[in-house]
Scaffold this active site. Structure first.
Site, mmCIF file in Angstrom:
data_model
loop_
_atom_site.group_PDB
_atom_site.id
_atom_site.type_symbol
_atom_site.label_atom_id
_atom_site.label_comp_id
_atom_site.label_asym_id
_atom_site.label_seq_id
_atom_site.Cartn_x
_atom_site.Cartn_y
_atom_site.Cartn_z
ATOM 1 N N GLU A 139 0.830 -1.190 0.000
ATOM 2 C CA GLU A 139 0.000 0.000 0.000
ATOM 3 C C GLU A 139 0.874 1.253 0.000
ATOM 4 O OE1 GLU A 139 -4.152 -1.483 1.964
ATOM 5 O OE2 GLU A 139 -2.661 -0.699 3.365
ATOM 6 N N CYS A 147 3.682 8.607 1.176
ATOM 7 C CA CYS A 147 4.206 7.610 2.106
ATOM 8 C C CYS A 147 4.495 6.338 1.316
ATOM 9 C CB CYS A 147 3.200 7.358 3.215
ATOM 10 S SG CYS A 147 3.764 6.216 4.483
ATOM 11 N N CYS A 194 6.699 -7.119 6.858
ATOM 12 C CA CYS A 194 7.712 -6.574 7.762
ATOM 13 C C CYS A 194 8.127 -7.644 8.755
ATOM 14 C CB CYS A 194 7.141 -5.355 8.499
ATOM 15 S SG CYS A 194 8.359 -4.420 9.456
ATOM 16 N N CYS A 220 6.158 -4.779 15.477
ATOM 17 C CA CYS A 220 5.799 -3.750 16.458
ATOM 18 C C CYS A 220 4.337 -3.955 16.850
ATOM 19 C CB CYS A 220 6.013 -2.360 15.880
ATOM 20 S SG CYS A 220 7.749 -2.024 15.453
ATOM 21 N N CYS A 273 1.400 -1.769 15.428
ATOM 22 C CA CYS A 273 1.407 -1.508 13.978
ATOM 23 C C CYS A 273 0.747 -2.647 13.212
ATOM 24 C CB CYS A 273 2.851 -1.325 13.508
ATOM 25 S SG CYS A 273 3.009 -1.019 11.735
ATOM 26 N N CYS A 319 -1.086 6.417 10.007
ATOM 27 C CA CYS A 319 0.142 5.815 10.532
ATOM 28 C C CYS A 319 -0.170 4.535 11.295
ATOM 29 C CB CYS A 319 0.859 6.796 11.458
ATOM 30 S SG CYS A 319 1.538 8.236 10.629
#
Length: 411
Positions: free
Chosen positions: A125, A138, A145, A149, A152, A383
């Site tokens: 994305e 962004c 990933c 985290c 996230c 975010c």
């Protein structure tokens, strides 16, 4: 163009039909090559060496200044040369699976890339955030990933592979295509964009993935973005965000030279170990030492420390005071990010009054600490919310299949 236009579209929608070819693995692309790699590709295509420098400059201009997606448009080269290039190379963009537009004008694209050894096509994305005076893109650096985290959404998706320079810079080119940010291109009617200047004026490597775990590809792509004869974005308008890959921070400053952002989010190691697990390998003290040594660091080139506000977790006044103490002596600003919830998240956003009180503490200490007003929440573009939509759908499909299987077993 107006910065206050109303965008009526807010739901997930397939991308509008486009005449721009989608990226495939069939032909090598000239997009994403360094200048040296572009020259070598032309030599291998049979271009006489004495012409390579001139032809490279022409192609570079067409790719990054004019936004060409077809060799046929390159009118200052002979027809025979254009045909030769078209036979050997591609100029494709990422395939747009869906395009979403928020009520606040934020745009999110779900983009599909060829497998490249991953077994099936992959998706990421990319988000465009329009504001007064600037338009920020962004950009993702990885499919998935590894950092997990806990706050996230991307961290819940396993790493599939790194993106190539072509795929990273392709996100920038695609956004400029869709927004009409190339010469002679039209901006979509009703789009919310900056009132003047470039529509994509800033790049932040804050999308899916950890940029410093894909260092070489990110470096190549950002050099292209900053090239003065191409996309020509100032390095002060390019920000690389890292969760704290300490050994690579010095190299990033020396070899990329962009602005630096650190996903900090906690002031104590035991809490940051939970929120940002890479902290177990590179604790806060080591991370801040690397920040103090960042090449070019000055009051004119400050490091941004990102701090997501989690209710009852990291938002106390003692946390604010400790944050000020930790950053003493580092030219810095602090971005306070209200937590953006996503399905299954275990956290709540801090109360707005608490966020403002926290902000007052760090502001009084001399740090600019703007509170980042959530943008694009209604389309999961804020975010910490990015995750391949196909991954979300596969999870829904798995859960539905599990329910059906359970019902069948009960019968």
């Amino acid at each position: 163009m107006t910065a206050l236009a109303i965008v009526p579209e807010t739901s997930v929608a397939p991308a509008r039909p486009s005449l721009i070819p989608a990226l495939t693995a069939e032909k090598p692309s000239l997009i994403g090559l360094s200048r040296e790699e572009l020259g070598q590709a032309l030599v291998e295509a049979g271009i006489p060496e004495k012409q390579v420098r001139m032809r490279s400059a022409q192609i570079w201009h067409w790719l990054y200044v004019r936004g060409a997606t077809d060799f046929g448009a390159m009118s200052n080269m002979s027809k025979a040369l254009r045909e030769t290039l078209a036979e050997r190379f591609a100029l494709a963009r990422p395939e747009i699976v869906t395009e979403q537009i928020s009520v606040d004008g934020t745009r999110k694209w779900l983009l599909r890339f060829p497998p490249r050894g991953a077994g099936r096509p992959v998706e990421v994305e990319t988000v465009y955030i329009p504001e007064e005076g600037r338009g920020t893109l962004c950009v993702s650096s990885q499919v998935g990933c590894t950092l997990t985290c806990s706050f996230c959404h991307t961290g819940t998706q396993k790493l599939v592979r790194n993106l190539t320079p072509e795929e990273i810079i392709g996100q920038v080119l695609l956004a400029r295509d869709r927004l009409g940010d190339f010469p002679d291109a039209a901006t979509p009617a009703g789009a919310i964009v900056p009132g003047e200047g470039r529509l994509v004026s800033n790049i932040v490597m804050m999308g899916m993935g950890e940029p410093l775990y894909n260092f070489d590809n990110v470096k190549t792509a950002l050099h292209i973005a900053a090239d003065g004869e191409g996309l020509a974005l100032s390095r002060r308008r390019i920000t690389l965000s890292t969760s704290g890959v300490v050994p690579m921070i010095q190299r990033a400053g020396e070899e990329i030279g962009s602005m630096l952002a650190i996903s900090l989010h906690a002031v104590r190691d035991e809490l940051r170990d939970e929120l940002v697990p890479i902290n177990k390998k590179y604790p806060i003290a080591e991370l801040l030492d690397a920040c103090r040594a960042y090449p070019g660091l000055s009051n004119a080139k400050r490091i941004t420390f990102e701090y997501v506000m989690l209710k009852g977790v990291n938002d106390s006044l003692s946390d604010a005071r400790e944050l000020v103490r930790l950053l003493k002596g580092i030219p810095a600003k602090i971005n306070l990010i209200p937590f953006n919830p996503w399905p299954g998240s275990a956290y709540e956003c801090s109360d707005w009054e608490q966020i403002e009180t926290f902000s007052d503490v760090v502001n009084r200490a001399g740090y600019a600490s703007p509170i980042r007003t959530p943008r694009g929440r209604d389309i999961f573009a804020a975010c910490g919310q990015l995750k391949s939509a196909s991954e979300r759908m596969r999870k829904v499909d798995r859960e539905a299949a599990s329910v059906v299987g359970g019902v069948a077993a009960a019968l």
